[in-house]
Design a protein around this motif. Sequence first.
Motif, PDB file in Angstrom:
ATOM      1  N   PRO B 197       0.829  -1.206   0.000  1.00 30.38           N
ATOM      2  CA  PRO B 197       0.000   0.000   0.000  1.00 30.38           C
ATOM      3  C   PRO B 197       0.866   1.260   0.000  1.00 30.38           C
ATOM      4  O   PRO B 197       2.073   1.186   0.270  1.00 30.38           O
ATOM      5  N   PRO B 198       0.279   2.408  -0.317  1.00 35.15           N
ATOM      6  CA  PRO B 198       1.031   3.669  -0.269  1.00 35.15           C
ATOM      7  C   PRO B 198       1.624   3.874   1.128  1.00 35.15           C
ATOM      8  O   PRO B 198       1.083   3.371   2.112  1.00 35.15           O
ATOM      9  N   ASP B 199       2.724   4.613   1.178  1.00 31.14           N
ATOM     10  CA  ASP B 199       3.437   4.796   2.448  1.00 31.14           C
ATOM     11  C   ASP B 199       2.519   5.265   3.569  1.00 31.14           C
ATOM     12  O   ASP B 199       2.664   4.837   4.716  1.00 31.14           O
ATOM     13  N   ALA B 200       1.578   6.125   3.224  1.00 29.55           N
ATOM     14  CA  ALA B 200       0.699   6.678   4.259  1.00 29.55           C
ATOM     15  C   ALA B 200      -0.123   5.582   4.937  1.00 29.55           C
ATOM     16  O   ALA B 200      -0.527   5.717   6.087  1.00 29.55           O
ATOM     17  N   ASP B 201      -0.352   4.463   4.199  1.00 30.07           N
ATOM     18  CA  ASP B 201      -1.153   3.368   4.767  1.00 30.07           C
ATOM     19  C   ASP B 201      -0.299   2.171   5.154  1.00 30.07           C
ATOM     20  O   ASP B 201      -0.791   1.048   5.235  1.00 30.07           O
ATOM     21  N   SER B 202       0.982   2.381   5.348  1.00 23.94           N
ATOM     22  CA  SER B 202       1.872   1.250   5.647  1.00 23.94           C
ATOM     23  C   SER B 202       2.473   1.431   7.035  1.00 23.94           C
ATOM     24  O   SER B 202       3.581   1.931   7.192  1.00 23.94           O
ATOM     25  N   PRO B 203       1.724   1.014   8.074  1.00 21.22           N
ATOM     26  CA  PRO B 203       2.084   1.345   9.460  1.00 21.22           C
ATOM     27  C   PRO B 203       3.399   0.709   9.922  1.00 21.22           C
ATOM     28  O   PRO B 203       4.051   1.250  10.810  1.00 21.22           O
ATOM     29  N   ASN B 204       3.805  -0.421   9.340  1.00 16.23           N
ATOM     30  CA  ASN B 204       4.995  -1.106   9.853  1.00 16.23           C
ATOM     31  C   ASN B 204       6.300  -0.613   9.240  1.00 16.23           C
ATOM     32  O   ASN B 204       7.376  -1.028   9.660  1.00 16.23           O
ATOM     33  N   THR B 205       6.190   0.244   8.205  1.00 17.49           N
ATOM     34  CA  THR B 205       7.386   0.641   7.476  1.00 17.49           C
ATOM     35  C   THR B 205       8.428   1.290   8.383  1.00 17.49           C
ATOM     36  O   THR B 205       9.620   0.978   8.290  1.00 17.49           O
ATOM     37  N   ALA B 206       8.001   2.180   9.290  1.00 19.69           N
ATOM     38  CA  ALA B 206       8.959   2.943  10.099  1.00 19.69           C
ATOM     39  C   ALA B 206       9.807   2.007  10.959  1.00 19.69           C
ATOM     40  O   ALA B 206      11.035   2.111  10.981  1.00 19.69           O
ATOM     41  N   GLN B 207       9.146   1.060  11.652  1.00 23.61           N
ATOM     42  CA  GLN B 207       9.903   0.128  12.501  1.00 23.61           C
ATOM     43  C   GLN B 207      10.851  -0.728  11.649  1.00 23.61           C
ATOM     44  O   GLN B 207      12.001  -0.944  11.998  1.00 23.61           O
ATOM     45  N   SER B 208      10.339  -1.209  10.491  1.00 23.81           N
ATOM     46  CA  SER B 208      11.164  -2.068   9.641  1.00 23.81           C
ATOM     47  C   SER B 208      12.378  -1.313   9.125  1.00 23.81           C
ATOM     48  O   SER B 208      13.460  -1.880   8.979  1.00 23.81           O
ATOM     49  N   ARG B 215      14.671  -1.222   3.394  1.00 26.24           N
ATOM     50  CA  ARG B 215      15.620  -0.148   3.116  1.00 26.24           C
ATOM     51  C   ARG B 215      15.017   1.027   2.381  1.00 26.24           C
ATOM     52  O   ARG B 215      15.599   2.104   2.339  1.00 26.24           O
ATOM     53  N   HIS B 216      13.883   0.812   1.727  1.00 24.39           N
ATOM     54  CA  HIS B 216      13.209   1.898   0.999  1.00 24.39           C
ATOM     55  C   HIS B 216      11.719   1.761   1.249  1.00 24.39           C
ATOM     56  O   HIS B 216      11.229   0.660   1.506  1.00 24.39           O
ATOM     57  N   THR B 217      10.994   2.858   1.099  1.00 18.34           N
ATOM     58  CA  THR B 217       9.545   2.769   1.324  1.00 18.34           C
ATOM     59  C   THR B 217       8.864   2.152   0.100  1.00 18.34           C
ATOM     60  O   THR B 217       9.443   2.082  -0.987  1.00 18.34           O
ATOM     61  N   ASN B 218       7.616   1.747   0.303  1.00 23.05           N
ATOM     62  CA  ASN B 218       6.840   1.149  -0.792  1.00 23.05           C
ATOM     63  C   ASN B 218       6.790   2.074  -2.004  1.00 23.05           C
ATOM     64  O   ASN B 218       6.958   1.643  -3.147  1.00 23.05           O
ATOM     65  N   ASP B 219       6.526   3.356  -1.736  1.00 26.18           N
ATOM     66  CA  ASP B 219       6.350   4.287  -2.856  1.00 26.18           C
ATOM     67  C   ASP B 219       7.669   4.541  -3.596  1.00 26.18           C
ATOM     68  O   ASP B 219       7.669   4.700  -4.812  1.00 26.18           O
ATOM     69  N   GLU B 220       8.775   4.567  -2.849  1.00 26.05           N
ATOM     70  CA  GLU B 220      10.079   4.738  -3.521  1.00 26.05           C
ATOM     71  C   GLU B 220      10.362   3.575  -4.470  1.00 26.05           C
ATOM     72  O   GLU B 220      10.824   3.757  -5.592  1.00 26.05           O
ATOM     73  N   LEU B 221      10.085   2.368  -3.998  1.00 26.68           N
ATOM     74  CA  LEU B 221      10.368   1.186  -4.821  1.00 26.68           C
ATOM     75  C   LEU B 221       9.426   1.126  -6.022  1.00 26.68           C
ATOM     76  O   LEU B 221       9.838   0.771  -7.127  1.00 26.68           O
ATOM     77  N   ARG B 222       8.170   1.514  -5.796  1.00 27.56           N
ATOM     78  CA  ARG B 222       7.199   1.503  -6.896  1.00 27.56           C
ATOM     79  C   ARG B 222       7.645   2.475  -7.998  1.00 27.56           C
ATOM     80  O   ARG B 222       7.582   2.169  -9.176  1.00 27.56           O
ATOM     81  N   GLN B 223       8.130   3.644  -7.561  1.00 29.11           N
ATOM     82  CA  GLN B 223       8.606   4.635  -8.532  1.00 29.11           C
ATOM     83  C   GLN B 223       9.794   4.084  -9.332  1.00 29.11           C
ATOM     84  O   GLN B 223       9.867   4.232 -10.550  1.00 29.11           O
TER      85      GLN B 223
END
Lengths: 298, 308
Positions: B197-208, B215-223
Amino acid sequence: MAFDDAYSALTDHDDDARWAYGTGFSDPLASVPSSVPADVDGADLSLYCLMLGDDALILSHRLQEWVTRAPELEDELALANIALDLLGQARLLLSRAGVASGASSLAAVEDVLAFGRDAAEFRNVRLAERSDADFACLVGRLLVMVTWRLAAFDRLASSRDPMLAAIAAKGVKELTYHRDYAAQWVVRLGDGTALSHSRMAAAMAELLPLTGELFATHPVEARLAVAGVAVEPVSLRAEFDGVMAQVLEAATLDPVLPGPPVAASGEGAGRDGVHGPELDEILREMQSVARAVPGGVW
Amino acid sequence: MTDFALFDQAIARDQRIEPADEMPERYRSTMIRQIAQHAHSEIIGMQPEGEWITRAPTLRRKAILLAKVQDEAGHGLYLYSAAETLGADRGDLTQRLIEGRQKYSSIFNYPTLSFADVGVIGWLVDGAAICNQVPLCRSSYGPYARAMIRICKEESFHQRQGYELLLTMMSGTAAQRDMVQDAVDRWWWPSLMMFGPPDADSPNTAQSMAWKIKRHTNDELRQRFVDMSVPQAAELGVTLPDPELAWNASRDHYDFGQPDWDELRRVISGGGAMNEQRIARRRQADTDGAWVREAAAAHAAKNLEVAR
């Protein structure tokens, strides 16, 4: 290996050996002369290569059907690996069949033969086309077929046809592993639990009477054996029986003698193109995409 | 100093956490879940393409596809082994998969409808997987990071093979070109969803990211994936099914539309076309193989007895 720079690790160019189809792929048989020896009948050689090639192609197809349904992941890998080896043998043998019969377009000859023939033109033994009722049937049939094939390839490695000899020499290493894999499973299942013992015994009781076809001499085999090109299947019998007896004993299974050789011609032999409905099913599946797109390139 | 001073120090210094090292329980359980889901994805991912092995239209393509599906089984094995270094058990993880208690990549819940799908899965699905996984070669968990290096190498090979199949098909008949375009139309959006999901809806990203297991957020990798794929699509001669796709010189990236996130939620929670069938096949293999595994165990036990 550069663990801290993953991108550069991905572009290492010094490890082609680990790839199944590395960037430096070259034909391992490129240096083998491809011309048919002058005193060998090309039509006979072609038919003989089809027999051996079709056995491998059709057995490989039956193994491919087990991919994603094996009992353990290790067996997914092993069965895919064996299917891939047999497919490789089939490709070399079909190509040789094409060359020996004077085919002009070498590049696609393996595909013309695999996808363009109907069941009556396939020369595999009928044992290859049977579907497997369970894993015991799978490993039992594999053991029977690769034991025969290893014995044959071992001899064919000194065939007077240099290409057939090279193909056989390459196959011996593969088939040695296949036979070991199949034998180990027959032993495990035979010796394992009461249930696995009864299933393995039932599979062997059903399979061994069907092995007669492997030992019947076809006229093409007889002529080519005289020419030093082929091997008379009946001469493989002692090795086959010895291996089977050893494996069945280790598996605590009753020795079951192979059936009598079926007549070489006419009476329902796969080597003459006489097959059961199961080969039709295999070909309908195998040839479906190739035949659905006339003129397609893949 | 926390209870896990050495762990924190290793993370801060970008060093690897190894199996015997002390680690917070949440790190351990998160890693087990991440690795297990990846392993499950490899195993379930054998099915969509595996269905085409017996039907491959040339023997060369059959060999390539068989080898690829075999590689995926191998990836599953390394990854389950990596999870076992954290105390997980492969049998237990398999049970979780076939009981629907652990997820796998939702991309494999879409059907494969033609042989062109084999090529498009190689190009787009493996391409997206590579974008996701290359940074994981630097995951803080050592065994996973090392497994990922080999996996990424093989994936990159699969991607090239898939793309090469598509290039060949595009040089064929009109019917083949239509097959390729149809497959691209069906797989493009699900491929974009593979990044989550978009970074705004990805609650676990910060801890991971703090633990350096992402190493990168969902949106960075999608781009990154979109930027990589657009020129490849042009080279191939296919159209990507997104009217908003356009080069944005001010960002130095392509702008693109948003996938249907409701669809992703639906597929993840079991509503995809193939969810039931994928799990059913795995469950069937497990059930059908139980007597074989029992026999192997019984035979091994007898041999051990004899050896004593």
